[in-house]
Design an enzyme around this catalytic site. Structure first.
Site, PDB file in Angstrom:
ATOM      1  N   ASP A  31     -41.660 -10.863  13.299  1.00 44.42           N
ATOM      2  CA  ASP A  31     -40.391 -11.330  12.725  1.00 44.42           C
ATOM      3  C   ASP A  31     -40.676 -12.390  11.674  1.00 44.42           C
ATOM      4  OD1 ASP A  31     -37.274 -11.017  13.793  1.00 44.42           O
ATOM      5  OD2 ASP A  31     -37.620 -12.858  12.659  1.00 44.42           O
ATOM      6  N   ASP A  46     -43.002 -11.399   6.893  1.00 45.35           N
ATOM      7  CA  ASP A  46     -41.871 -11.344   5.964  1.00 45.35           C
ATOM      8  C   ASP A  46     -41.797  -9.928   5.393  1.00 45.35           C
ATOM      9  OD1 ASP A  46     -40.036 -11.509   3.893  1.00 45.35           O
ATOM     10  OD2 ASP A  46     -40.725 -13.485   3.224  1.00 45.35           O
ATOM     11  N   LYS A  84     -29.940   0.832   2.524  1.00 46.71           N
ATOM     12  CA  LYS A  84     -29.999   1.713   3.701  1.00 46.71           C
ATOM     13  C   LYS A  84     -29.964   3.189   3.292  1.00 46.71           C
ATOM     14  CE  LYS A  84     -30.205  -1.426   6.989  1.00 46.71           C
ATOM     15  NZ  LYS A  84     -31.404  -1.582   7.830  1.00 46.71           N
ATOM     16  N   TYR A 141     -26.619  -3.838   0.494  1.00 42.96           N
ATOM     17  CA  TYR A 141     -27.061  -3.377   1.814  1.00 42.96           C
ATOM     18  C   TYR A 141     -26.912  -1.855   1.921  1.00 42.96           C
ATOM     19  CZ  TYR A 141     -27.123  -3.072   6.972  1.00 42.96           C
ATOM     20  OH  TYR A 141     -27.418  -2.758   8.281  1.00 42.96           O
TER      21      TYR A 141
HETATM   22  N1  LIG Z   1     -25.958  -4.768  14.352  1.00 47.01           N
HETATM   23  C1  LIG Z   1     -25.446  -3.733  13.718  1.00 47.01           C
HETATM   24  O1  LIG Z   1     -24.253  -3.418  13.855  1.00 47.01           O
HETATM   25  C2  LIG Z   1     -26.298  -2.879  12.827  1.00 47.01           C
HETATM   26  C3  LIG Z   1     -25.722  -1.735  12.278  1.00 47.01           C
HETATM   27  C4  LIG Z   1     -26.480  -0.924  11.451  1.00 47.01           C
HETATM   28  C5  LIG Z   1     -27.790  -1.243  11.182  1.00 47.01           C
HETATM   29  N2  LIG Z   1     -28.334  -2.361  11.717  1.00 47.01           N
HETATM   30  C6  LIG Z   1     -29.719  -2.655  11.383  1.00 47.01           C
HETATM   31  O2  LIG Z   1     -30.443  -2.878  12.559  1.00 47.01           O
HETATM   32  C7  LIG Z   1     -31.531  -3.761  12.286  1.00 47.01           C
HETATM   33  C8  LIG Z   1     -31.515  -4.895  13.300  1.00 47.01           C
HETATM   34  O3  LIG Z   1     -30.317  -5.636  13.125  1.00 47.01           O
HETATM   35  P1  LIG Z   1     -29.703  -6.594  14.260  1.00 47.01           P
HETATM   36  O4  LIG Z   1     -28.320  -6.169  14.464  1.00 47.01           O
HETATM   37  O5  LIG Z   1     -30.637  -6.674  15.394  1.00 47.01           O
HETATM   38  O6  LIG Z   1     -29.642  -7.949  13.443  1.00 47.01           O
HETATM   39  P2  LIG Z   1     -30.240  -9.382  13.747  1.00 47.01           P
HETATM   40  O7  LIG Z   1     -29.725 -10.257  12.661  1.00 47.01           O
HETATM   41  O8  LIG Z   1     -30.001  -9.751  15.156  1.00 47.01           O
HETATM   42  O9  LIG Z   1     -31.809  -9.144  13.563  1.00 47.01           O
HETATM   43  C9  LIG Z   1     -32.402  -9.024  12.307  1.00 47.01           C
HETATM   44  C10 LIG Z   1     -33.809  -9.601  12.413  1.00 47.01           C
HETATM   45  O10 LIG Z   1     -34.436  -9.432  11.134  1.00 47.01           O
HETATM   46  C11 LIG Z   1     -35.189 -10.613  10.883  1.00 47.01           C
HETATM   47  N3  LIG Z   1     -35.398 -10.786   9.442  1.00 47.01           N
HETATM   48  C12 LIG Z   1     -34.505 -11.214   8.512  1.00 47.01           C
HETATM   49  N4  LIG Z   1     -35.116 -11.309   7.328  1.00 47.01           N
HETATM   50  C13 LIG Z   1     -36.395 -10.908   7.515  1.00 47.01           C
HETATM   51  C14 LIG Z   1     -37.521 -10.811   6.667  1.00 47.01           C
HETATM   52  N5  LIG Z   1     -37.459 -11.168   5.371  1.00 47.01           N
HETATM   53  N6  LIG Z   1     -38.676 -10.368   7.198  1.00 47.01           N
HETATM   54  C15 LIG Z   1     -38.780 -10.053   8.502  1.00 47.01           C
HETATM   55  N7  LIG Z   1     -37.755 -10.146   9.364  1.00 47.01           N
HETATM   56  C16 LIG Z   1     -36.580 -10.580   8.863  1.00 47.01           C
HETATM   57  C17 LIG Z   1     -34.350 -11.748  11.453  1.00 47.01           C
HETATM   58  O11 LIG Z   1     -35.154 -12.901  11.698  1.00 47.01           O
HETATM   59  C18 LIG Z   1     -33.809 -11.114  12.724  1.00 47.01           C
HETATM   60  O12 LIG Z   1     -34.640 -11.385  13.835  1.00 47.01           O
HETATM   61  C19 LIG Z   1     -31.344  -4.213  10.835  1.00 47.01           C
HETATM   62  O13 LIG Z   1     -32.148  -3.430   9.989  1.00 47.01           O
HETATM   63  C20 LIG Z   1     -29.893  -3.919  10.567  1.00 47.01           C
HETATM   64  O14 LIG Z   1     -29.637  -3.722   9.205  1.00 47.01           O
HETATM   65  C21 LIG Z   1     -27.629  -3.193  12.541  1.00 47.01           C
END
Ligand SMILES: NC(=O)c1ccc[n+]([C@@H]2O[C@H](COP(=O)([O-])OP(=O)(O)OC[C@H]3O[C@@H](n4cnc5c(N)ncnc54)[C@H](O)[C@@H]3O)[C@@H](O)[C@H]2O)c1
Length: 264
Positions: free
Chosen positions: A54, A80, A174, A170
Site C-alpha cells: 500500500d 506507490d 477504469k 476515474y
Molecule cells: N468501494 C467501492 O464502492 C468501489 C467500487 C468500484 C471499484 N472500487 C475499486 O476497488 C479498489 C479498492 O477500493 P476500496 O473501496 O477498498 O477503497 P479504499 O479507499 O478503502 O482503499 C484504497 C487503497 O488504495 C491505496 N492507495 C491510494 N493511492 C495509492 C497509491 N498511489 N499507491 C498505492 N496505493 C494507493 C489507499 O492507501 C487505500 O489503502 C479501488 O481500485 C477502487 O477504485 C471500489
C-alpha cells in the site's frame, strides 16, 4: 463450491472452503484499504502467502502483522501505484521473500469527486496514474516473473462501463483497466497466465462515503438488492478468479453490484 447454508435469519454465503492456494504467492496493491484488506485475509485463509502492499507502508506492515504475527505468510511493502520503479521493486520483493509470484490483485485506487471543469491537469494525471498506470506497471513487472497457472485480477468499476458523473478521470481510468485486462489476457494466455477483472458497484468502504452522502438514497432505490456490497463480497469473487476453479476463465469481467448495472 459446497452448497449454501441457511440460518434462521436467512441465507449466508459459504466460506471459500474449496478454494485453496497451497502456498501460492500473491501480491495485493491498495491492500490496506477496505477491499484490499478482505482480499489479503481471504487469500491467507485459503493458504496463500501474501505481500500486503500500500501507499501507506506503515498500514501495510501493521496489516501484515495483524494477519500473520510471525511473518511466515504475510509481509508488508510500501508501494506507490504511480511509480513503475515501485512496481518492479514490489514484484522482486515477492519472489525474494516467498520464492515465486502466482497471483496479482490490483486494489489501489482513488475516487475523488469533481465536475469536469474542476479537473485540472494535475488531478487528471494523478487519478489516471493511480487507477490505470498502476495496473499497467504492476502487470508489466509481474508477468515475466509468473509461470503457468498464474493469475491477475484487476479491480475495475461499474464506472468503467457506464461512466460516472463528477468522476470523469476515474471512469476513464477504469474503462482503461477493462481494455488493458482483455489485452493482457490475450497476450499472456500462451504462457498459461490468466487476466480478469471485477467491476464492483457500491461497496461499503470509506471510498464511497462522499457519494453515499450525496446520492445514497437514489442509488439504493435503483439497486435491486437495495443495499451496498461488503468488501468480502468482492474478495470472494476475486479469490474465485485467482483460483484454479476459474482455470479456463480469462479476459472476463465479473460485475458485483446487487443488480445496479442491469437496472440502470
Ligand atoms: N468501494 C467501492 O464502492 C468501489 C467500487 C468500484 C471499484 N472500487 C475499486 O476497488 C479498489 C479498492 O477500493 P476500496 O473501496 O477498498 O477503497 P479504499 O479507499 O478503502 O482503499 C484504497 C487503497 O488504495 C491505496 N492507495 C491510494 N493511492 C495509492 C497509491 N498511489 N499507491 C498505492 N496505493 C494507493 C489507499 O492507501 C487505500 O489503502 C479501488 O481500485 C477502487 O477504485 C471500489
Amino acid at each position: 463450491m459446497s452448497s449454501s447454508r441457511s440460518r434462521d435469519n436467512g441465507w449466508v454465503p459459504d466460506e471459500p472452503g474449496m478454494i485453496t492456494f497451497n502456498n501460492r504467492v500473491a501480491v495485493v496493491t491498495g491492500a490496506a484499504g477496505g477491499i484490499g484488506r478482505s482480499v489479503c485475509r481471504m487469500l491467507l485463509e485459503a493458504g496463500a502467502r501474501v505481500v500486503v502492499a500500500d501507499l501507506d507502508g506503515t498500514a501495510a506492515e501493521a496489516l501484515a502483522r495483524e494477519l500473520d504475527l510471525h511473518g511466515d505468510h504475510a509481509a508488508g511493502f510500501a508501494h506507490d501505484a504511480r511509480s513503475s520503479a515501485d512496481a518492479d521493486a514490489l514484484m522482486a520483493f515477492a519472489v525474494e521473500r516467498f520464492g515465486s509470484l502466482d497471483i496479482l490483485v490490483t486494489a489501489a485506487g482513488l475516487f475523488p469527486p469533481a465536475p469536469l471543469e474542476e479537473i485540472d491537469d494535475e488531478a487528471w494525471r494523478n487519478v489516471l496514474a493511480i487507477n490505470l498506470d498502476g495496473v499497467m506497471f504492476c502487470s508489466r513487472a509481474a508477468a515475466p516473473l509468473m509461470g503457468e497457472g498464474a493469475s491477475m485480477v484487476h479491480i475495475a468499476s461499474l464506472a468503467g462501463h457506464r461512466g460516472a458523473v463528477r468522476h470523469a478521470h476515474y471512469a476513464a481510468a477504469k474503462g482503461g483497466v477493462l481494455a488493458l485486462t482483455r489485452t493482457l489476457a490475450a497476450e499472456l494466455a500462451p504462457r498459461g497466465i490468466r487476466a480478469n477483472a471485477v467491476s464492483p458497484g457500491l461497496i461499503d468502504t470509506t471510498m464511497i462515503e462522499p457519494v453515499m452522502a450525496r446520492r445514497g438514497d437514489i442509488i439504493l432505490a435503483t439497486t435491486p438488492m437495495a443495499r451496498v456490497g461488503t468488501p468480502d463480497e468482492v474478495a470472494g469473487v476475486i479469490c474465485f478468479l485467482a483460483s484454479d476453479l476459474a482455470s479456463f476463465v480469462t479476459g472476463e469481467t465479473i460485475q458485483i453490484n446487487g443488480g445496479l448495472y442491469i437496472n440502470s
